[in-house]
Structure formats: C-alpha cells, structure tokens
Design a protein around this motif. Structure first.
Motif, mmCIF file in Angstrom:
data_model
loop_
_atom_site.group_PDB
_atom_site.id
_atom_site.type_symbol
_atom_site.label_atom_id
_atom_site.label_comp_id
_atom_site.label_asym_id
_atom_site.label_seq_id
_atom_site.Cartn_x
_atom_site.Cartn_y
_atom_site.Cartn_z
ATOM 1 N N ALA A 142 0.686 -1.227 -0.076
ATOM 2 C CA ALA A 142 -0.037 -0.159 0.163
ATOM 3 C C ALA A 142 1.019 1.520 0.215
ATOM 4 O O ALA A 142 0.689 2.218 -0.821
ATOM 5 C CB ALA A 142 -0.975 0.002 1.224
ATOM 6 N N PRO A 143 1.697 1.476 0.870
ATOM 7 C CA PRO A 143 2.611 2.578 0.724
ATOM 8 C C PRO A 143 3.116 2.920 -0.435
ATOM 9 O O PRO A 143 3.247 4.116 -0.833
ATOM 10 C CB PRO A 143 3.506 2.440 1.975
ATOM 11 C CG PRO A 143 3.011 1.402 2.930
ATOM 12 C CD PRO A 143 2.223 0.695 1.857
ATOM 13 N N VAL A 144 3.855 1.895 -1.210
ATOM 14 C CA VAL A 144 4.617 1.934 -2.384
ATOM 15 C C VAL A 144 3.536 2.495 -3.448
ATOM 16 O O VAL A 144 3.764 3.155 -4.332
ATOM 17 C CB VAL A 144 5.332 0.684 -2.711
ATOM 18 C CG1 VAL A 144 5.800 0.879 -4.307
ATOM 19 C CG2 VAL A 144 6.051 0.223 -1.972
ATOM 20 N N ILE A 145 2.273 1.802 -3.375
ATOM 21 C CA ILE A 145 1.219 1.996 -4.445
ATOM 22 C C ILE A 145 0.678 3.367 -4.290
ATOM 23 O O ILE A 145 0.641 4.359 -5.489
ATOM 24 C CB ILE A 145 0.270 1.128 -4.312
ATOM 25 C CG1 ILE A 145 0.456 -0.015 -4.810
ATOM 26 C CG2 ILE A 145 -1.198 1.563 -5.418
ATOM 27 C CD1 ILE A 145 -0.326 -1.168 -4.470
ATOM 28 N N LEU A 146 0.492 4.225 -3.087
ATOM 29 C CA LEU A 146 0.099 5.478 -2.754
ATOM 30 C C LEU A 146 1.084 6.436 -3.088
ATOM 31 O O LEU A 146 0.618 7.513 -4.029
ATOM 32 C CB LEU A 146 -0.274 5.853 -1.200
ATOM 33 C CG LEU A 146 -1.629 4.992 -0.696
ATOM 34 C CD1 LEU A 146 -1.440 4.985 0.715
ATOM 35 C CD2 LEU A 146 -2.807 5.259 -1.696
ATOM 36 N N LYS A 147 2.432 5.955 -2.986
ATOM 37 C CA LYS A 147 3.392 7.166 -3.126
ATOM 38 C C LYS A 147 3.653 6.970 -4.759
ATOM 39 O O LYS A 147 3.783 8.124 -5.415
ATOM 40 C CB LYS A 147 4.845 6.626 -2.633
ATOM 41 C CG LYS A 147 6.023 7.595 -3.034
ATOM 42 C CD LYS A 147 7.162 7.405 -1.937
ATOM 43 C CE LYS A 147 8.083 8.706 -1.951
ATOM 44 N NZ LYS A 147 7.461 9.831 -1.616
ATOM 45 N N SER A 148 3.571 6.135 -5.519
ATOM 46 C CA SER A 148 3.655 5.969 -6.777
ATOM 47 C C SER A 148 2.475 6.846 -7.619
ATOM 48 O O SER A 148 2.623 7.296 -8.704
ATOM 49 C CB SER A 148 3.778 4.567 -7.396
ATOM 50 O OG SER A 148 2.527 3.807 -7.095
ATOM 51 N N ILE A 149 1.061 6.633 -7.091
ATOM 52 C CA ILE A 149 0.038 7.327 -7.669
ATOM 53 C C ILE A 149 0.034 8.875 -7.214
ATOM 54 O O ILE A 149 -0.008 9.581 -8.307
ATOM 55 C CB ILE A 149 -1.214 6.663 -7.304
ATOM 56 C CG1 ILE A 149 -1.188 5.143 -7.729
ATOM 57 C CG2 ILE A 149 -2.482 7.478 -7.658
ATOM 58 C CD1 ILE A 149 -2.257 4.550 -7.332
ATOM 59 N N PHE A 150 0.447 9.109 -6.187
ATOM 60 C CA PHE A 150 0.306 10.608 -5.624
ATOM 61 C C PHE A 150 1.404 11.253 -5.510
ATOM 62 O O PHE A 150 1.346 12.542 -5.217
ATOM 63 C CB PHE A 150 -0.754 10.563 -4.368
ATOM 64 C CG PHE A 150 -2.065 10.211 -4.360
ATOM 65 C CD1 PHE A 150 -3.015 10.614 -5.308
ATOM 66 C CD2 PHE A 150 -2.417 8.777 -3.843
ATOM 67 C CE1 PHE A 150 -4.289 10.070 -5.523
ATOM 68 C CE2 PHE A 150 -3.756 8.445 -3.948
ATOM 69 C CZ PHE A 150 -4.640 9.212 -4.751
ATOM 70 N N LYS A 151 2.624 10.714 -5.616
ATOM 71 C CA LYS A 151 3.968 11.205 -5.416
ATOM 72 C C LYS A 151 4.050 11.797 -4.243
ATOM 73 O O LYS A 151 3.834 11.079 -3.191
ATOM 74 C CB LYS A 151 4.062 12.308 -6.588
ATOM 75 C CG LYS A 151 3.784 11.744 -8.088
ATOM 76 C CD LYS A 151 4.726 10.466 -8.539
ATOM 77 C CE LYS A 151 4.528 10.103 -9.917
ATOM 78 N NZ LYS A 151 5.148 9.096 -10.133
ATOM 79 N N LEU A 162 -4.612 17.777 -3.894
ATOM 80 C CA LEU A 162 -3.640 17.731 -4.778
ATOM 81 C C LEU A 162 -3.111 19.357 -5.041
ATOM 82 O O LEU A 162 -1.934 19.604 -4.951
ATOM 83 C CB LEU A 162 -3.768 17.262 -6.238
ATOM 84 C CG LEU A 162 -3.913 15.637 -6.126
ATOM 85 C CD1 LEU A 162 -3.953 15.120 -7.583
ATOM 86 C CD2 LEU A 162 -2.715 14.864 -5.563
ATOM 87 N N GLN A 163 -4.274 20.381 -5.093
ATOM 88 C CA GLN A 163 -3.902 21.637 -5.026
ATOM 89 C C GLN A 163 -3.230 22.127 -3.693
ATOM 90 O O GLN A 163 -2.857 23.263 -3.696
ATOM 91 C CB GLN A 163 -5.098 22.546 -5.435
ATOM 92 C CG GLN A 163 -5.622 22.153 -6.934
ATOM 93 C CD GLN A 163 -6.944 22.791 -7.300
ATOM 94 O OE1 GLN A 163 -7.588 23.277 -6.391
ATOM 95 N NE2 GLN A 163 -7.397 22.883 -8.428
ATOM 96 N N GLY A 164 -3.678 21.491 -2.608
ATOM 97 C CA GLY A 164 -2.913 21.811 -1.372
ATOM 98 C C GLY A 164 -3.641 22.757 -0.692
ATOM 99 O O GLY A 164 -3.228 23.593 0.098
ATOM 100 N N SER A 165 -5.059 22.880 -1.106
ATOM 101 C CA SER A 165 -5.837 23.829 -0.469
ATOM 102 C C SER A 165 -6.664 23.349 0.896
ATOM 103 O O SER A 165 -7.515 24.200 1.483
ATOM 104 C CB SER A 165 -6.854 24.375 -1.325
ATOM 105 O OG SER A 165 -7.718 23.297 -1.915
ATOM 106 N N CYS A 166 -6.336 22.323 1.478
ATOM 107 C CA CYS A 166 -6.788 21.744 2.664
ATOM 108 C C CYS A 166 -6.177 22.291 3.952
ATOM 109 O O CYS A 166 -4.816 22.875 3.807
ATOM 110 C CB CYS A 166 -6.638 20.402 2.698
ATOM 111 S SG CYS A 166 -7.556 19.573 1.231
#
Length: 270
Positions: A86-95, A147-151
C-alpha cells in the motif's frame, strides 16, 4: 485474553508495518495520521469480510467469537501483504501528495465514523463499512482539492478560532442529549429504574464526557477545517432533531413498565 483484546492487538501490530514503511519512504511528522489511516483500513476491510460472511449486524469483535490463533494468522498474511504494497502504491500514484491524501482520508473517516456512531449507537460491521465507503467516496471526490494543497488543518493561529467554534456545539450535545432528556425520562419513571438518580446521571455524564472528549480531540488534531464546519452542522441537526423527537416520545411513553424498553431508551439517548 479475551477475543476483543486479541483483535485490537492484532490490528495494532499489522498497522505498524505500513506505517513504518511509509516513514522510511519519506520522512514526515504526520505519523499519527498515517497509523490511524492503516488501522482504519484494516478495521474496515475486516468488517466488510465479516459482513460478507453473514455478520453484518454484529460488531467486528463479536463476529470473531470463535476466533483462534490460527484464524488470526490466516487473516494476518494477506493484511501484511497489503501493508507492504500500500505505501508504495500510494506514493507511486500521488507522488509527494500521498501524505496529504492520507490526512484528508483520516479527517473524513473520523467524521463519517463518528456520525455513524452517534446515529446508530453501535458500530456493527455494516455501519463500519458504510462509514468507510463514505470516507473513500468523499476523499476521491476531493482529490483535486487535496492535490492543489488547499486543505487547512490545525495550526496555532486558528486553534482559538476552532475551539470557540466547536465548544458551543458540544455544550448543546452534553446538556440536551446527556443531561436533560435522560433526566426527564428518569424523573417521570423513577419507580421503574433499578438504580438511584445520582448513579444513573453520573454514569450518563461520564459516558457523555468520554464521547465528547474523543470527538473534540479528533476535531482539533485530525480534521480539515471545512470538514469541521460540516461535522458541527451535522451534530447540530442530529442533536436538535433527536431532542425534538425525544420530547414527543416522552409524551407518548408515559409510564414505562418494561425493563427492556428502559434499556433501549437509555442506549438510544447515549
């Protein structure tokens, strides 16, 4: 050791694996959010599996009533595999935004899980699955925002603002749901309750305080700013409608004579 403790320890251990891997992949200070994320995922996956096996209306712990050590091994192996991947998949998708996605999901899951608990008063496998599914859908619908970092999460400059915003809602919940409605119920039917009023009210206040403390801590530490506003609005609606419903219900019940009715009412009010 009872089954509940075994399942909790099992979830705690398997959740450590992906958390440690996530930290090794990228240094971050959001360790708590990462750990809660994987704990919630594992808890919900087990709930879905148990529900599929016919245990939708029981809690996760109750559905493991016949669990043995070998049972936990059978569940643990695929969960460890998921935890490694899971951590590898999340990092590969969302950088570099993978932690942001995790934080937003944890905020959303805390909101959906808490609301489901307040409505259902018991977390069954069905309720847990609904809360998890709702959190996944809301997170996916908010991906662009994430992804825009507006949170916006908890910061020193908005801490006082968040405290001032949330405290009145919890006071409303505590006074109406924890104190007023149960007290009126007891005073109108004191002869039907097998305990004193002080014991009854003290127990309710203790449980209510614990619920409020957990919700308040989660709101301050975990939740995104906009979701806090949604959450407080939902709590206000639930408390107000529940209070109004309780007023009408009190009049219809009159004098309560059946013990199972009393227990059901107490559980609903809490």
């Amino acid at each position: 050791m009872n089954v509940e403790a075994e399942i909790i320890i099992f979830l705690i251990i398997v959740s450590l694996i992906p958390m440690l891997e996530s930290i090794m992949l990228r240094k971050t200070r959001y360790v708590l959010s990462i750990y809660i994320f994987y704990f919630a995922v594992y808890y919900s996956v087990l709930s879905v599996v148990k529900g599929y096996l016919g245990y939708w209306e029981t809690s996760l712990f109750e559905s493991f009533w016949d669990a043995q050590f070998l049972t936990l091994i059978h569940y643990g192996i695929p969960m460890v595999i998921i935890g490694v991947a899971a951590p590898v998949i999340l990092k590969s998708i969302f950088k570099d935004k993978d932690i942001d996605v995790i934080r937003y999901f944890v905020s959303t899951y805390f909101m959906t899980f808490s609301l489901c608990f307040l409505v259902a008063s018991k977390i069954t496998n069905k309720v847990s699955s609904i809360a998890f599914g709702a959190a996944v859908i809301i997170t996916l619908c908010s991906i662009r925002k994430i992804l825009q970092g507006s949170c916006k999460y908890i910061q020193k400059e908005i801490l006082k603002e968040r405290l001032a915003f949330t405290i009145p809602f919890f006071l409303l919940y505590f006074v109406t749901v924890v104190i007023y409605s149960p007290s009126e119920l007891y005073l109108k039917n004191a002869a039907d309750f097998p305990m004193s009023f002080l014991y009854y009210l003290g127990s309710l206040m203790l449980m209510g305080f614990i619920v409020c403390a957990v919700l308040f801590t989660g709101i301050i530490v975990l939740m995104e700013k906009k979701q806090v506003e949604w959450f407080m609005a939902a709590i206000f609606v639930l408390v107000t409608t529940g209070y109004i419903q309780g007023l009408f219900s009190m009049g219809k019940w009159g004098c309560l004579m059946e013990q199972d009715k009393i227990h059901l009412i107490i559980r609903r009010l809490c």
